[in-house]
Motif scaffolding. Sequence first.
Motif, PDB file in Angstrom:
ATOM      1  N   UNK A  44       0.818  -1.202   0.000  1.00  0.00           N
ATOM      2  CA  UNK A  44       0.000   0.000   0.000  1.00  0.00           C
ATOM      3  C   UNK A  44       0.855   1.257   0.000  1.00  0.00           C
ATOM      4  N   UNK A  45       1.929   1.222   0.775  1.00  0.00           N
ATOM      5  CA  UNK A  45       2.862   2.352   0.789  1.00  0.00           C
ATOM      6  C   UNK A  45       3.475   2.543  -0.591  1.00  0.00           C
ATOM      7  N   UNK A  46       3.866   1.449  -1.226  1.00  0.00           N
ATOM      8  CA  UNK A  46       4.442   1.533  -2.575  1.00  0.00           C
ATOM      9  C   UNK A  46       3.424   2.088  -3.564  1.00  0.00           C
ATOM     10  N   UNK A  47       2.163   1.666  -3.457  1.00  0.00           N
ATOM     11  CA  UNK A  47       1.121   2.183  -4.351  1.00  0.00           C
ATOM     12  C   UNK A  47       0.910   3.678  -4.124  1.00  0.00           C
ATOM     13  N   UNK A  48       0.891   4.098  -2.871  1.00  0.00           N
ATOM     14  CA  UNK A  48       0.730   5.520  -2.574  1.00  0.00           C
ATOM     15  C   UNK A  48       1.885   6.351  -3.110  1.00  0.00           C
ATOM     16  N   UNK A  73       7.767   1.606 -11.746  1.00  0.00           N
ATOM     17  CA  UNK A  73       7.957   2.393 -10.518  1.00  0.00           C
ATOM     18  C   UNK A  73       7.343   1.650  -9.331  1.00  0.00           C
ATOM     19  N   UNK A  74       6.145   1.115  -9.524  1.00  0.00           N
ATOM     20  CA  UNK A  74       5.491   0.371  -8.446  1.00  0.00           C
ATOM     21  C   UNK A  74       6.312  -0.853  -8.043  1.00  0.00           C
ATOM     22  N   UNK A  75       6.826  -1.585  -9.028  1.00  0.00           N
ATOM     23  CA  UNK A  75       7.613  -2.787  -8.726  1.00  0.00           C
ATOM     24  C   UNK A  75       8.850  -2.445  -7.901  1.00  0.00           C
ATOM     25  N   UNK A  76       9.556  -1.404  -8.313  1.00  0.00           N
ATOM     26  CA  UNK A  76      10.761  -0.996  -7.580  1.00  0.00           C
ATOM     27  C   UNK A  76      10.398  -0.536  -6.170  1.00  0.00           C
ATOM     28  N   UNK A  77       9.360   0.296  -6.056  1.00  0.00           N
ATOM     29  CA  UNK A  77       8.953   0.789  -4.745  1.00  0.00           C
ATOM     30  C   UNK A  77       8.385  -0.329  -3.869  1.00  0.00           C
ATOM     31  N   UNK A  78       7.702  -1.303  -4.455  1.00  0.00           N
ATOM     32  CA  UNK A  78       7.159  -2.419  -3.681  1.00  0.00           C
ATOM     33  C   UNK A  78       8.288  -3.250  -3.093  1.00  0.00           C
ATOM     34  N   UNK A  79       9.283  -3.561  -3.904  1.00  0.00           N
ATOM     35  CA  UNK A  79      10.428  -4.337  -3.403  1.00  0.00           C
ATOM     36  C   UNK A  79      11.151  -3.559  -2.315  1.00  0.00           C
ATOM     37  N   UNK A  80      11.396  -2.282  -2.566  1.00  0.00           N
ATOM     38  CA  UNK A  80      12.108  -1.457  -1.573  1.00  0.00           C
ATOM     39  C   UNK A  80      11.312  -1.328  -0.277  1.00  0.00           C
TER      40      UNK A  80
END
Length: 160
Positions: A44-48, A73-80
């Motif tokens: 959810x944080x990655x989606x936001x 962008x979502x994939x990178x932020x989700x993993x991070x």
Amino acid sequence: MTEPETLKLTVTLSLEAWWLWWTAALLLAAAEMAAPGAFLIWLGLAAGLTGVVTLIFDLVAGREMGLEAQLAVFAVLAIASVLAGRRWARRSQQADERPVSRRAGQLVGRTVVLVEPIVHGAGRAELDDTVWEVRGPDAPVGTVMRVVRTEGAALIVEPV
């Protein structure tokens, strides 16, 4: 006029991509509350954050970011965010862990009163409304003993 003229009404719903990402973030956060597991909140944080990046791109570039770029962008932020969340959870869990032996270690030097006699080196004593397993020399109920050290959750005592 051979055919009657008909009036067609077409409704076009245009949602900005960043609104969709923020909606996904809220839905993932709500799902985390419904089924806690400390995983969906990071997605959810990655989606936001993807919504924020998409909005900034829209404002700076003056056009929408492509779907492929948004998903990247979502994939990178989700993993991070998942990795950062796991790291944070481990660190906070280690800080919050208070093993009984550590708590017992804080009792060294205090006095306890036996509520069960120490027989063959083992008994029970009360200290601060808690009954502890104690080890030490044989002694009858009511004897006041001093805690000299701990072994696991047991208090090692000696007569005062």
